[in-house]
Design a protein around this motif. Structure first.
Motif, PDB file in Angstrom:
ATOM      1  N   CYS A 149       0.855  -1.185   0.000  1.00 56.06           N
ATOM      2  CA  CYS A 149       0.000   0.000   0.000  1.00 56.06           C
ATOM      3  C   CYS A 149       0.897   1.243   0.000  1.00 56.06           C
ATOM      4  O   CYS A 149       1.756   1.383   0.876  1.00 56.06           O
ATOM      5  CB  CYS A 149      -0.902   0.004   1.229  1.00 56.06           C
ATOM      6  SG  CYS A 149      -1.913   1.491   1.368  1.00 56.06           S
ATOM      7  N   PHE A 152      -4.155  -7.448   1.228  1.00 58.57           N
ATOM      8  CA  PHE A 152      -5.247  -6.799   0.514  1.00 58.57           C
ATOM      9  C   PHE A 152      -6.416  -7.750   0.340  1.00 58.57           C
ATOM     10  O   PHE A 152      -6.241  -8.963   0.279  1.00 58.57           O
ATOM     11  CB  PHE A 152      -4.778  -6.371  -0.887  1.00 58.57           C
ATOM     12  CG  PHE A 152      -3.647  -5.398  -0.867  1.00 58.57           C
ATOM     13  CD1 PHE A 152      -3.884  -4.038  -0.881  1.00 58.57           C
ATOM     14  CD2 PHE A 152      -2.337  -5.845  -0.832  1.00 58.57           C
ATOM     15  CE1 PHE A 152      -2.838  -3.145  -0.864  1.00 58.57           C
ATOM     16  CE2 PHE A 152      -1.279  -4.959  -0.811  1.00 58.57           C
ATOM     17  CZ  PHE A 152      -1.531  -3.606  -0.823  1.00 58.57           C
ATOM     18  N   CYS A 166      -6.595  -2.223   0.591  1.00 58.65           N
ATOM     19  CA  CYS A 166      -5.674  -2.415   1.698  1.00 58.65           C
ATOM     20  C   CYS A 166      -6.424  -2.901   2.939  1.00 58.65           C
ATOM     21  O   CYS A 166      -7.454  -2.340   3.312  1.00 58.65           O
ATOM     22  CB  CYS A 166      -4.933  -1.112   1.995  1.00 58.65           C
ATOM     23  SG  CYS A 166      -3.807  -1.229   3.405  1.00 58.65           S
ATOM     24  N   ARG A 172      -7.253   1.879   1.396  1.00 61.10           N
ATOM     25  CA  ARG A 172      -6.922   2.487   0.100  1.00 61.10           C
ATOM     26  C   ARG A 172      -7.152   1.462  -1.005  1.00 61.10           C
ATOM     27  O   ARG A 172      -6.813   0.289  -0.876  1.00 61.10           O
ATOM     28  CB  ARG A 172      -5.473   2.955   0.083  1.00 61.10           C
ATOM     29  CG  ARG A 172      -5.098   3.602  -1.250  1.00 61.10           C
ATOM     30  CD  ARG A 172      -3.633   3.961  -1.289  1.00 61.10           C
ATOM     31  NE  ARG A 172      -3.217   4.244  -2.630  1.00 61.10           N
ATOM     32  CZ  ARG A 172      -2.986   5.474  -3.097  1.00 61.10           C
ATOM     33  NH1 ARG A 172      -3.121   6.513  -2.303  1.00 61.10           N
ATOM     34  NH2 ARG A 172      -2.605   5.646  -4.343  1.00 61.10           N
ATOM     35  N   GLN A 182      -6.471   0.188  -4.917  1.00 62.20           N
ATOM     36  CA  GLN A 182      -5.569   0.239  -6.057  1.00 62.20           C
ATOM     37  C   GLN A 182      -6.194  -0.573  -7.197  1.00 62.20           C
ATOM     38  O   GLN A 182      -6.703  -1.664  -6.974  1.00 62.20           O
ATOM     39  CB  GLN A 182      -4.204  -0.352  -5.709  1.00 62.20           C
ATOM     40  CG  GLN A 182      -3.470   0.406  -4.620  1.00 62.20           C
ATOM     41  CD  GLN A 182      -2.092  -0.174  -4.387  1.00 62.20           C
ATOM     42  OE1 GLN A 182      -1.222  -0.071  -5.230  1.00 62.20           O
ATOM     43  NE2 GLN A 182      -1.919  -0.822  -3.231  1.00 62.20           N
TER      44      GLN A 182
END
Length: 78
Positions: A24, A32, A61, A66, A68
């Protein structure tokens, strides 16, 4: 969806892409939760053809949340 993929989506796992571990960028966590997402386009939506659009792999995460996005799906670390 395969049982193996469903299990990977429900519990946090470590992932690699291009032989490098994914971390992260915000908190440095290496675990994750994964899922797939549709990359919708306005034209396909207008014609009701969203199913023709590509999808991406999303890693969230486990520590800070967060998200991605990955066009090439990462793999679970052994």
């Amino acid at each position: 969806m395969s049982p193996k993929r469903k299990a990977a989506e429900s519990s946090p796992s470590a992932y690699v892409l291009a032989s490098r571990p994914i971390r992260c960028p915000h908190c440095g966590e290496g675990l994750f939760r994964a899922r797939d997402a549709q990359l919708n386009t306005a034209f396909a939506t207008l014609l009701n053809l969203d199913w023709t659009d590509r999808s991406a792999r999303i890693l969230t995460c486990a520590r800070c949340g967060r998200i991605q996005w990955f066009a090439d799906p990462p793999t679970v670390s052994p």
